[in-house]
Design a protein around this motif. Structure first.
Motif, PDB file in Angstrom:
ATOM      1  N   ASN A  81       0.861  -1.188   0.000  1.00  0.00           N
ATOM      2  CA  ASN A  81       0.000   0.000   0.000  1.00  0.00           C
ATOM      3  C   ASN A  81       0.899   1.240   0.000  1.00  0.00           C
ATOM      4  N   ARG A  82       1.303   1.645  -1.180  1.00  0.00           N
ATOM      5  CA  ARG A  82       2.243   2.759  -1.326  1.00  0.00           C
ATOM      6  C   ARG A  82       1.661   4.087  -0.852  1.00  0.00           C
ATOM      7  N   GLU A  83       0.368   4.278  -1.089  1.00  0.00           N
ATOM      8  CA  GLU A  83      -0.269   5.546  -0.709  1.00  0.00           C
ATOM      9  C   GLU A  83      -0.237   5.757   0.806  1.00  0.00           C
ATOM     10  N   LYS A  84      -0.634   4.718   1.567  1.00  0.00           N
ATOM     11  CA  LYS A  84      -0.611   4.831   3.034  1.00  0.00           C
ATOM     12  C   LYS A  84       0.816   4.967   3.533  1.00  0.00           C
ATOM     13  N   ARG A  85       1.726   4.175   2.956  1.00  0.00           N
ATOM     14  CA  ARG A  85       3.137   4.247   3.365  1.00  0.00           C
ATOM     15  C   ARG A  85       3.687   5.655   3.167  1.00  0.00           C
ATOM     16  N   LYS A  86       3.415   6.235   2.002  1.00  0.00           N
ATOM     17  CA  LYS A  86       3.918   7.575   1.704  1.00  0.00           C
ATOM     18  C   LYS A  86       3.324   8.609   2.646  1.00  0.00           C
ATOM     19  N   ALA A  87       2.037   8.517   2.919  1.00  0.00           N
ATOM     20  CA  ALA A  87       1.381   9.473   3.821  1.00  0.00           C
ATOM     21  C   ALA A  87       2.007   9.411   5.215  1.00  0.00           C
ATOM     22  N   LEU A  88       2.278   8.203   5.702  1.00  0.00           N
ATOM     23  CA  LEU A  88       2.880   8.061   7.028  1.00  0.00           C
ATOM     24  C   LEU A  88       4.321   8.560   7.042  1.00  0.00           C
ATOM     25  N   LEU A  89       5.086   8.235   5.992  1.00  0.00           N
ATOM     26  CA  LEU A  89       6.469   8.708   5.932  1.00  0.00           C
ATOM     27  C   LEU A  89       6.529  10.229   5.808  1.00  0.00           C
ATOM     28  N   ASP A  90       5.592  10.819   5.052  1.00  0.00           N
ATOM     29  CA  ASP A  90       5.531  12.280   4.952  1.00  0.00           C
ATOM     30  C   ASP A  90       5.224  12.898   6.308  1.00  0.00           C
ATOM     31  N   SER A  91       4.316  12.270   7.055  1.00  0.00           N
ATOM     32  CA  SER A  91       3.976  12.754   8.392  1.00  0.00           C
ATOM     33  C   SER A  91       5.193  12.673   9.323  1.00  0.00           C
ATOM     34  N   LEU A  92       5.927  11.569   9.241  1.00  0.00           N
ATOM     35  CA  LEU A  92       7.144  11.427  10.048  1.00  0.00           C
ATOM     36  C   LEU A  92       8.179  12.478   9.673  1.00  0.00           C
ATOM     37  N   GLU A  93       8.296  12.737   8.389  1.00  0.00           N
ATOM     38  CA  GLU A  93       9.253  13.739   7.909  1.00  0.00           C
ATOM     39  C   GLU A  93       8.936  15.116   8.491  1.00  0.00           C
ATOM     40  N   LYS A  94       7.657  15.455   8.583  1.00  0.00           N
ATOM     41  CA  LYS A  94       7.244  16.749   9.136  1.00  0.00           C
ATOM     42  C   LYS A  94       7.542  16.858  10.628  1.00  0.00           C
ATOM     43  N   GLU A  95       7.522  15.700  11.324  1.00  0.00           N
ATOM     44  CA  GLU A  95       7.759  15.700  12.770  1.00  0.00           C
ATOM     45  C   GLU A  95       9.234  15.604  13.142  1.00  0.00           C
ATOM     46  N   ALA A  96      10.087  15.383  12.164  1.00  0.00           N
ATOM     47  CA  ALA A  96      11.510  15.202  12.441  1.00  0.00           C
ATOM     48  C   ALA A  96      12.127  16.481  13.004  1.00  0.00           C
ATOM     49  N   VAL A  97      13.051  16.290  13.931  1.00  0.00           N
ATOM     50  CA  VAL A  97      13.836  17.397  14.475  1.00  0.00           C
ATOM     51  C   VAL A  97      15.187  17.309  13.782  1.00  0.00           C
ATOM     52  N   ARG A  98      15.563  18.376  13.101  1.00  0.00           N
ATOM     53  CA  ARG A  98      16.795  18.358  12.318  1.00  0.00           C
ATOM     54  C   ARG A  98      17.877  19.224  12.952  1.00  0.00           C
ATOM     55  N   LYS A  99      19.072  18.705  12.900  1.00  0.00           N
ATOM     56  CA  LYS A  99      20.241  19.456  13.339  1.00  0.00           C
ATOM     57  C   LYS A  99      21.351  19.117  12.355  1.00  0.00           C
ATOM     58  N   GLY A 100      21.639  20.073  11.492  1.00  0.00           N
ATOM     59  CA  GLY A 100      22.619  19.807  10.434  1.00  0.00           C
ATOM     60  C   GLY A 100      22.055  18.775   9.480  1.00  0.00           C
ATOM     61  N   GLU A 101      22.834  17.733   9.250  1.00  0.00           N
ATOM     62  CA  GLU A 101      22.402  16.666   8.353  1.00  0.00           C
ATOM     63  C   GLU A 101      21.690  15.530   9.080  1.00  0.00           C
ATOM     64  N   CYS A 102      21.532  15.655  10.386  1.00  0.00           N
ATOM     65  CA  CYS A 102      20.920  14.594  11.185  1.00  0.00           C
ATOM     66  C   CYS A 102      19.446  14.885  11.451  1.00  0.00           C
ATOM     67  N   SER A 103      18.663  13.814  11.488  1.00  0.00           N
ATOM     68  CA  SER A 103      17.241  13.913  11.855  1.00  0.00           C
ATOM     69  C   SER A 103      16.981  12.968  13.005  1.00  0.00           C
ATOM     70  N   ARG A 104      16.070  13.363  13.878  1.00  0.00           N
ATOM     71  CA  ARG A 104      15.658  12.479  14.984  1.00  0.00           C
ATOM     72  C   ARG A 104      14.201  12.733  15.280  1.00  0.00           C
ATOM     73  N   TRP A 105      13.606  11.794  15.993  1.00  0.00           N
ATOM     74  CA  TRP A 105      12.192  11.919  16.324  1.00  0.00           C
ATOM     75  C   TRP A 105      11.982  11.763  17.799  1.00  0.00           C
TER      76      TRP A 105
END
Length: 105
Positions: A81-105
Protein backbone atom coordinates in the motif's frame (compact mmCIF):
# COMPACT_ATOMS: atom_id res chain seq x y z
CA UNK A 1 11.52 -8.54 29.82
CA UNK A 2 8.67 -10.51 28.31
CA UNK A 3 4.98 -10.16 28.90
CA UNK A 4 2.29 -12.73 28.29
CA UNK A 5 -1.24 -12.07 27.16
CA UNK A 6 -4.23 -14.19 26.25
CA UNK A 7 -5.85 -13.66 22.87
CA UNK A 8 -8.79 -15.89 21.94
CA UNK A 9 -7.55 -18.47 24.44
CA UNK A 10 -4.01 -18.50 23.00
CA UNK A 11 -1.02 -17.45 25.01
CA UNK A 12 1.05 -14.74 23.39
CA UNK A 13 4.55 -13.87 24.58
CA UNK A 14 6.30 -10.77 23.37
CA UNK A 15 9.36 -8.77 24.26
CA UNK A 16 8.27 -5.52 25.91
CA UNK A 17 11.62 -3.82 25.24
CA UNK A 18 10.97 -4.00 21.49
CA UNK A 19 7.88 -1.80 21.77
CA UNK A 20 9.80 1.47 21.67
CA UNK A 21 8.04 2.81 24.75
CA UNK A 22 4.61 2.50 23.13
CA UNK A 23 2.12 0.12 24.72
CA UNK A 24 -1.18 -0.07 22.86
CA UNK A 25 -3.25 -2.32 20.62
CA UNK A 26 -2.25 -0.49 17.43
CA UNK A 27 1.45 -1.10 18.00
CA UNK A 28 0.93 -4.76 18.88
CA UNK A 29 -1.34 -5.23 15.85
CA UNK A 30 1.31 -3.63 13.63
CA UNK A 31 4.01 -5.97 15.03
CA UNK A 32 1.88 -9.04 14.42
CA UNK A 33 0.82 -7.89 10.94
CA UNK A 34 4.45 -7.26 9.99
CA UNK A 35 5.40 -10.74 11.19
CA UNK A 36 2.56 -12.32 9.20
CA UNK A 37 3.52 -10.40 6.05
CA UNK A 38 7.17 -11.40 6.48
CA UNK A 39 6.24 -15.14 6.63
CA UNK A 40 4.91 -14.29 3.91
CA UNK A 41 1.14 -14.56 4.19
CA UNK A 42 -0.68 -12.83 1.34
CA UNK A 43 -2.60 -9.60 1.96
CA UNK A 44 -5.70 -11.54 0.90
CA UNK A 45 -5.42 -13.88 3.90
CA UNK A 46 -8.37 -13.17 6.22
CA UNK A 47 -6.23 -12.45 9.29
CA UNK A 48 -3.90 -10.12 7.40
CA UNK A 49 -6.77 -8.39 5.60
CA UNK A 50 -8.60 -7.75 8.89
CA UNK A 51 -5.44 -6.54 10.61
CA UNK A 52 -4.67 -4.14 7.75
CA UNK A 53 -8.21 -2.78 7.97
CA UNK A 54 -7.67 -2.06 11.68
CA UNK A 55 -4.29 -0.47 10.94
CA UNK A 56 -5.78 1.72 8.20
CA UNK A 57 -8.35 3.01 10.67
CA UNK A 58 -5.63 3.64 13.26
CA UNK A 59 -3.36 5.35 10.71
CA UNK A 60 -5.98 8.08 10.28
CA UNK A 61 -5.75 9.05 13.95
CA UNK A 62 -3.82 12.26 14.51
CA UNK A 63 -2.47 11.29 17.93
CA UNK A 64 -0.28 8.36 16.84
CA UNK A 65 3.20 8.24 18.37
CA UNK A 66 6.08 8.56 15.87
CA UNK A 67 7.19 4.99 16.64
CA UNK A 68 3.70 3.73 15.87
CA UNK A 69 3.69 5.70 12.61
CA UNK A 70 7.00 4.10 11.63
CA UNK A 71 5.62 0.61 12.30
CA UNK A 72 2.46 1.41 10.37
CA UNK A 73 4.52 2.68 7.43
CA UNK A 74 6.53 -0.55 7.39
CA UNK A 75 3.40 -2.72 7.60
CA UNK A 76 1.82 -0.85 4.69
CA UNK A 77 5.07 -1.07 2.71
CA UNK A 78 5.07 -4.85 3.15
CA UNK A 79 1.40 -4.95 2.15
CA UNK A 80 2.14 -2.98 -1.02
CA UNK A 81 0.00 0.00 0.00
CA UNK A 82 2.24 2.76 -1.33
CA UNK A 83 -0.27 5.55 -0.71
CA UNK A 84 -0.61 4.83 3.03
CA UNK A 85 3.14 4.25 3.36
CA UNK A 86 3.92 7.58 1.70
CA UNK A 87 1.38 9.47 3.82
CA UNK A 88 2.88 8.06 7.03
CA UNK A 89 6.47 8.71 5.93
CA UNK A 90 5.53 12.28 4.95
CA UNK A 91 3.98 12.75 8.39
CA UNK A 92 7.14 11.43 10.05
CA UNK A 93 9.25 13.74 7.91
CA UNK A 94 7.24 16.75 9.14
CA UNK A 95 7.76 15.70 12.77
CA UNK A 96 11.51 15.20 12.44
CA UNK A 97 13.84 17.40 14.47
CA UNK A 98 16.79 18.36 12.32
CA UNK A 99 20.24 19.46 13.34
CA UNK A 100 22.62 19.81 10.43
CA UNK A 101 22.40 16.67 8.35
CA UNK A 102 20.92 14.59 11.18
CA UNK A 103 17.24 13.91 11.85
CA UNK A 104 15.66 12.48 14.98
CA UNK A 105 12.19 11.92 16.32
Amino acid sequence: KTEDMKLCGLSIYFCVSLQGGVDNEVTLTAYITIALLEIPLPVTHAVVRNALFCLETAANQKENHVYTKALLAYAFALAGNREKRKALLDSLEKEAVRKGECSRW
